[in-house]
Scaffold this motif. Structure first.
Motif, PDB file in Angstrom:
ATOM      1  N   ARG A 206      25.281 -24.838 108.814  1.00 19.21           N
ATOM      2  CA  ARG A 206      24.563 -25.296 110.104  1.00 19.21           C
ATOM      3  C   ARG A 206      23.927 -26.348 110.102  1.00 19.21           C
ATOM      4  NH1 ARG A 206      21.587 -20.209 113.301  1.00 19.21           N
ATOM      5  NH2 ARG A 206      23.805 -19.747 113.371  1.00 19.21           N
ATOM      6  N   TRP A 209      24.900 -30.099 111.267  1.00 23.13           N
ATOM      7  CA  TRP A 209      25.010 -30.798 112.533  1.00 23.13           C
ATOM      8  C   TRP A 209      24.141 -31.808 112.910  1.00 23.13           C
ATOM      9  CZ3 TRP A 209      20.987 -31.369 116.506  1.00 23.13           C
ATOM     10  CH2 TRP A 209      19.943 -30.839 116.094  1.00 23.13           C
ATOM     11  N   TYR A 212      26.391 -34.888 112.314  1.00 20.85           N
ATOM     12  CA  TYR A 212      27.445 -35.069 113.480  1.00 20.85           C
ATOM     13  C   TYR A 212      26.677 -35.646 114.589  1.00 20.85           C
ATOM     14  CZ  TYR A 212      30.305 -32.196 110.451  1.00 20.85           C
ATOM     15  OH  TYR A 212      31.085 -31.819 109.428  1.00 20.85           O
ATOM     16  N   SER A 243      29.009 -31.135 116.665  1.00 22.90           N
ATOM     17  CA  SER A 243      27.508 -31.218 116.279  1.00 22.90           C
ATOM     18  C   SER A 243      27.120 -29.759 116.932  1.00 22.90           C
ATOM     19  CB  SER A 243      26.561 -32.149 116.474  1.00 22.90           C
ATOM     20  OG  SER A 243      26.353 -32.556 117.890  1.00 22.90           O
ATOM     21  N   VAL A 246      28.661 -26.722 115.541  1.00 23.52           N
ATOM     22  CA  VAL A 246      28.156 -26.403 114.207  1.00 23.52           C
ATOM     23  C   VAL A 246      26.938 -25.579 114.494  1.00 23.52           C
ATOM     24  CG1 VAL A 246      27.485 -27.248 112.024  1.00 23.52           C
ATOM     25  CG2 VAL A 246      29.542 -28.131 113.257  1.00 23.52           C
ATOM     26  N   ARG A 247      26.035 -26.348 115.271  1.00 19.41           N
ATOM     27  CA  ARG A 247      24.748 -25.707 115.389  1.00 19.41           C
ATOM     28  C   ARG A 247      24.493 -24.521 115.795  1.00 19.41           C
ATOM     29  NH1 ARG A 247      20.545 -23.763 115.446  1.00 19.41           N
ATOM     30  NH2 ARG A 247      18.684 -24.237 116.212  1.00 19.41           N
ATOM     31  N   GLY A 250      27.455 -22.361 113.044  1.00 13.00           N
ATOM     32  CA  GLY A 250      27.828 -22.970 111.334  1.00 13.00           C
ATOM     33  C   GLY A 250      26.901 -21.872 110.759  1.00 13.00           C
TER      34      GLY A 250
END
Length: 254
Positions: A206, A209, A212, A243, A246-247, A250
């Motif tokens: 996580r 992010w 990214y 991003s 993923v935030r 993740g």
């Protein structure tokens, strides 16, 4: 979908080689000639790379497939009863003995298998057999074989010193497979259904992010001053969207 990673690697290699070769050739050749030669070189190199990667991944896939079969079979042996395991090995050994026209056949004797002058010991479980567990076998007379899923390094060294033959999960799997005695249904623990988020979180942390997001922001800023703004806008937008993905999806790190 199975060959998608192979094709994405090939396409990535093609475009990377094309961009590099075109940028280098355009200084010494006309634009048309540089473009044609760059396409030829990048396509040829990407094709060779594709063949190499396909062969390597095919071989790796076969190895992984065999390892998975051995792993599942080892779990089956660990979950099954010692009596069933002894019956399975006895049947498998005798089938191969008949195929070789051998005069001696295996039979169950107490907690061991006897085949002529050879004594076989069985102990299938999830943990590896240790040197301490191997010690009682060393005191037995005659040729000795120990069947188990795995052995510790100390147990392997001890067995080699006392001439005890060790047969791990891979050897047992090969023995049972070649004899044609492989059970049609293998015992296995209940499968845990993995959600899409769990599968993805194993591969993406996580905290990544921020990187990214920073990269996407910088690309969008560069789009304000570059002569090719569309590329930077698209790339920056993709990175910002990734991003955010993923935030929220993740993997959390401890």
């Amino acid at each position: 979908m199975k060959n998608l990673p192979l094709w994405t690697d090939t396409v990535f290699a093609f475009f990377s080689l094309f961009l590099l070769s075109f940028c280098l050739l355009r200084f010494s050749l006309p634009a048309g000639g540089a473009l044609a030669l760059a396409l030829f070189l990048s396509a040829g190199t990407a094709a060779l790379l594709h063949l190499f990667l396909r062969r390597r991944r095919k071989k790796k896939g076969l190895d992984e497939d065999e390892r998975e079969k051995v792993r599942r079979f080892a779990i089956h042996l660990a979950l099954d009863s010692p009596a069933h395991n002894a019956d399975l090995l006895t049947k498998s050994l005798n089938v191969l003995q008949r195929q070789e026209n051998a005069g001696t056949y295996a039979e169950i004797s107490d907690d061991t298998l006897q085949c002529g002058q050879q004594t076989a010991f069985l102990k299938f479980r999830f943990e590896a057999i240790t040197a301490d567990e191997l010690c009682p076998v060393l005191r037995r007379e005659g040729e000795k074989t120990f069947y188990a899923a795995d052995f510790t390094e100390e147990a392997k060294k001890l067995a080699e010193a006392f001439n005890v033959k060790l047969q791990g999960a891979r050897e047992v799997y090969k023995l049972v497979s070649e004899s044609g005695c492989m059970p049609q249904t293998l015992l296995a623990p209940p499968e845990h259904k993995t959600s899409f988020k769990e599968k993805l979180s194993r591969r993406i942390t996580r905290r990544a992010w921020r990187g990214y997001a920073l990269s996407g922001t910088m690309l969008l800023l560069f789009s304000l001053v570059t002569v090719f703004p569309l590329y930077y806008i698209i790339s920056g937008g993709i990175l910002l969207a990734f991003s955010a993905f993923v935030r929220f999806f993740g993997k959390k790190e401890d």
